[in-house]
Scaffold this active site. Structure first.
Site, PDB file in Angstrom:
ATOM      1  N   TYR A 153     -21.775   0.177 -11.095  1.00 15.03           N
ATOM      2  CA  TYR A 153     -21.048   1.038 -11.708  1.00 15.03           C
ATOM      3  C   TYR A 153     -19.791   1.240 -11.117  1.00 15.03           C
ATOM      4  O   TYR A 153     -18.697   1.727 -11.388  1.00 15.03           O
ATOM      5  CB  TYR A 153     -22.034   2.295 -10.937  1.00 15.03           C
ATOM      6  CG  TYR A 153     -21.303   3.632 -11.149  1.00 15.03           C
ATOM      7  CD1 TYR A 153     -20.932   4.192 -12.180  1.00 15.03           C
ATOM      8  CD2 TYR A 153     -20.818   4.537 -10.062  1.00 15.03           C
ATOM      9  CE1 TYR A 153     -20.472   5.560 -12.469  1.00 15.03           C
ATOM     10  CE2 TYR A 153     -20.116   5.772 -10.080  1.00 15.03           C
ATOM     11  CZ  TYR A 153     -20.021   6.117 -11.446  1.00 15.03           C
ATOM     12  OH  TYR A 153     -19.309   7.284 -11.545  1.00 15.03           O
ATOM     13  N   ARG A 160     -12.436   1.154 -16.286  1.00 16.90           N
ATOM     14  CA  ARG A 160     -12.177   2.398 -16.801  1.00 16.90           C
ATOM     15  C   ARG A 160     -10.861   3.185 -16.466  1.00 16.90           C
ATOM     16  O   ARG A 160      -9.860   3.590 -17.079  1.00 16.90           O
ATOM     17  CB  ARG A 160     -13.461   3.464 -16.696  1.00 16.90           C
ATOM     18  CG  ARG A 160     -13.460   4.865 -17.089  1.00 16.90           C
ATOM     19  CD  ARG A 160     -14.592   5.602 -17.242  1.00 16.90           C
ATOM     20  NE  ARG A 160     -15.015   5.674 -15.968  1.00 16.90           N
ATOM     21  CZ  ARG A 160     -16.230   6.485 -15.747  1.00 16.90           C
ATOM     22  NH1 ARG A 160     -16.582   7.558 -16.643  1.00 16.90           N
ATOM     23  NH2 ARG A 160     -16.702   6.779 -14.485  1.00 16.90           N
ATOM     24  N   TYR A 214     -12.319  11.086  -5.492  1.00 13.17           N
ATOM     25  CA  TYR A 214     -13.262  10.597  -4.408  1.00 13.17           C
ATOM     26  C   TYR A 214     -12.808   9.496  -3.607  1.00 13.17           C
ATOM     27  O   TYR A 214     -11.783   8.862  -4.306  1.00 13.17           O
ATOM     28  CB  TYR A 214     -14.523   9.904  -5.353  1.00 13.17           C
ATOM     29  CG  TYR A 214     -15.660  10.620  -5.853  1.00 13.17           C
ATOM     30  CD1 TYR A 214     -15.669  12.076  -5.412  1.00 13.17           C
ATOM     31  CD2 TYR A 214     -16.468  10.142  -6.935  1.00 13.17           C
ATOM     32  CE1 TYR A 214     -16.600  12.981  -6.182  1.00 13.17           C
ATOM     33  CE2 TYR A 214     -17.486  10.874  -7.532  1.00 13.17           C
ATOM     34  CZ  TYR A 214     -17.459  12.299  -7.131  1.00 13.17           C
ATOM     35  OH  TYR A 214     -18.510  13.186  -7.676  1.00 13.17           O
ATOM     36  N   ARG A 227     -15.502  18.029 -14.435  1.00  9.90           N
ATOM     37  CA  ARG A 227     -16.749  18.592 -14.322  1.00  9.90           C
ATOM     38  C   ARG A 227     -17.221  19.342 -15.526  1.00  9.90           C
ATOM     39  O   ARG A 227     -18.451  19.281 -15.743  1.00  9.90           O
ATOM     40  CB  ARG A 227     -16.801  19.703 -13.214  1.00  9.90           C
ATOM     41  CG  ARG A 227     -16.462  18.719 -11.815  1.00  9.90           C
ATOM     42  CD  ARG A 227     -17.379  17.715 -11.313  1.00  9.90           C
ATOM     43  NE  ARG A 227     -17.094  17.032 -10.027  1.00  9.90           N
ATOM     44  CZ  ARG A 227     -17.495  15.940  -9.424  1.00  9.90           C
ATOM     45  NH1 ARG A 227     -18.694  15.600 -10.068  1.00  9.90           N
ATOM     46  NH2 ARG A 227     -17.168  15.490  -8.467  1.00  9.90           N
ATOM     47  N   GLU A 329     -29.896  13.830 -12.361  1.00  8.86           N
ATOM     48  CA  GLU A 329     -28.774  14.275 -12.841  1.00  8.86           C
ATOM     49  C   GLU A 329     -28.833  15.204 -14.114  1.00  8.86           C
ATOM     50  O   GLU A 329     -29.697  15.088 -14.828  1.00  8.86           O
ATOM     51  CB  GLU A 329     -27.632  13.212 -13.245  1.00  8.86           C
ATOM     52  CG  GLU A 329     -26.348  13.468 -13.998  1.00  8.86           C
ATOM     53  CD  GLU A 329     -25.385  12.163 -14.165  1.00  8.86           C
ATOM     54  OE1 GLU A 329     -25.503  11.375 -12.998  1.00  8.86           O
ATOM     55  OE2 GLU A 329     -24.911  12.124 -15.150  1.00  8.86           O
TER      56      GLU A 329
HETATM   57  C1  3EB Z   1     -20.904  12.519  -9.790  1.00  7.71           C
HETATM   58  O1  3EB Z   1     -20.834  13.769  -9.730  1.00  7.71           O
HETATM   59  C2  3EB Z   1     -22.385  12.081 -10.167  1.00  7.71           C
HETATM   60  O2  3EB Z   1     -19.001   8.182 -13.836  1.00  7.71           O
HETATM   61  O3  3EB Z   1     -18.504   9.101 -15.817  1.00  7.71           O
HETATM   62  C3  3EB Z   1     -21.459  12.298 -13.141  1.00  7.71           C
HETATM   63  C4  3EB Z   1     -20.879  12.290 -14.300  1.00  7.71           C
HETATM   64  C5  3EB Z   1     -21.320  11.048 -12.614  1.00  7.71           C
HETATM   65  C6  3EB Z   1     -20.178  11.259 -14.929  1.00  7.71           C
HETATM   66  C7  3EB Z   1     -19.273   9.087 -14.811  1.00  7.71           C
HETATM   67  C8  3EB Z   1     -20.791  10.025 -12.910  1.00  7.71           C
HETATM   68  C9  3EB Z   1     -19.987  10.093 -14.228  1.00  7.71           C
HETATM   69  O4  3EB Z   1     -20.372  11.663  -9.049  1.00  7.71           O
HETATM   70  C10 3EB Z   1     -22.285  10.848 -11.172  1.00  7.71           C
END
Ligand code: 3EB
Length: 342
Positions: A153, A160, A214, A227, A329
């Site tokens: 991942y 990406r 992050y 989001r 999720e």
């Molecule tokens: C998160 O909030 C959970 O890598 O495109 C959620 C939605 C998550 C999209 C992405 C990852 C992705 O980090 C994981």
């Protein structure tokens, strides 16, 4: 006064999505023929839909507790289906829906692969004039497995992220799509994407650090998603999990993670309302629930039915979540319901 305000806003026409089961899919394809942007089929085995004239992606995930689920994205206008290199895509003058399937031979460099796919997506979008990426679906095998030096991942995130910059997309608020990223059990890398001529309105969640912000402990390059995204009158909420700030909370506790996930979904909804989202009818709400462990289905289903009632459509799937400590999720799509809708 109201009217002049409406005219100033850029107009993004409605886009709709419905869930249908395997026994309903033929009828639905016929009914919406010529207006289907694309179909995502969640199924452990290839559902074998007609590929001719249809942008169709098979997402190799097991649907649990119900029949195979097809997600049909529908336009108000006639849709043209085309091919561009490795991509199948459709466009209706306002929206473009595309997909890419890569049949992996063993587990190769996901950073390079993600970079080339995302670069290809952006080239396609720019060449066709639909440069606003609105929503991306990312699925690939062994998402928590080891890549060359880091988790797959995280490798995916590197490629990406680099592709956004390489194709002139600054990774800043309002400039990244809604998305989901899940791990499958079998060998295809599957990416679906929805883009527009006009930008959507990106939604972030104040309970969480923006994903593209992050810290480094979650990988060398941050994931590039928002989001949620308001697209016309629809709200597309990204995969949402039990993360507060940037940290996973309630590890190994499915009900704790579910409550936290619902809290995050409510916050995204409330932020979207602050930016103009209006729908309140639960009939227009669709949830995809990804569970790491099949045994959690009963408890999760019970809680969601208690919270939302039976009007909400829910598809449960067995999937690996992109952080190994996440058990669930949930992504949400919310569309206005009009009179006459079933
Ligand atoms: C998160 O909030 C959970 O890598 O495109 C959620 C939605 C998550 C999209 C992405 C990852 C992705 O980090 C994981």
């Amino acid at each position: 006064m109201e009217e002049s305000k409406v005219v100033e806003e850029k107009f993004s026409p409605p886009i709709r999505m419905i869930f249908v089961t395997n026994s309903e899919v033929k009828e639905a394809l016929a009914r919406y023929q010529g207006r289907i942007l694309g179909v995502l089929s969640y199924s452990a085995v290839d559902p074998g839909l007609p590929a001719e004239g249809l942008v169709h992606v098979w997402v190799p995930l097991e649907v649990i507790g119900a029949e195979v689920c097809h997600e049909i994205w529908i336009s108000e206008s006639p849709v043209n289906v085309r091919r561009h290199g490795e991509f199948n895509y459709s466009a209706d003058g306002d929206y473009l829906f595309g997909c890419y399937v890569y049949r992996e031979h063993g587990l190769e460099e996901l950073d390079d692969r993600a970079y080339s796919i995302y670069s290809g997506i952006f080239e396609l979008l720019d060449s066709q004039g639909y440069s606003a990426l609105l929503r991306v679906w990312n699925y690939f095998p062994l998402i928590n497995g080891a890549g060359r030096s880091i988790e797959r991942y995280r490798e995916f995130n590197v490629g990406r992220h680099e592709a956004f910059y390489a194709k002139g997309r600054a990774i800043v608020e309002g400039n990244v799509p809604a998305a989901c990223a899940l791990g499958t059990d079998r060998g295809y890398l599957v990416i679906g994407f929805l883009a527009g001529r006009e930008k959507g309105i990106a939604i972030e969640n104040p309970r969480q650090v923006n994903a593209y912000g992050y810290p480094g402990e979650f990988g060398p390059r941050s994931p590039t998603f928002s989001r949620g995204m308001l697209v016309g009158d629809a709200l597309l909420i990204s995969g949402t999990a039990s993360i507060v700030g940037s940290k996973t909370v309630h590890p190994e506790d499915i009900m704790g993670q579910l409550d936290e996930t619902l809290e995050n979904l409510r916050m995204v909804d409330s932020m979207a309302r602050g930016k103009g989202f209006r729908e309140r009818e639960l009939r227009g709400l669709y949830l995809n629930v990804y569970l790491r462990r099949v045994q959690d289905l009963g408890a999760v289903q019970k809680k969601l039915e208690a919270d939302f009632g039976i009007d909400v459509k829910v598809c449960y799937m067995r999937a690996d979540i992109c952080r190994s400590d996440l058990l669930i999720e949930i992504e949400a799509f919310w569309f206005p319901v009009s009179e006459g809708d079933e």
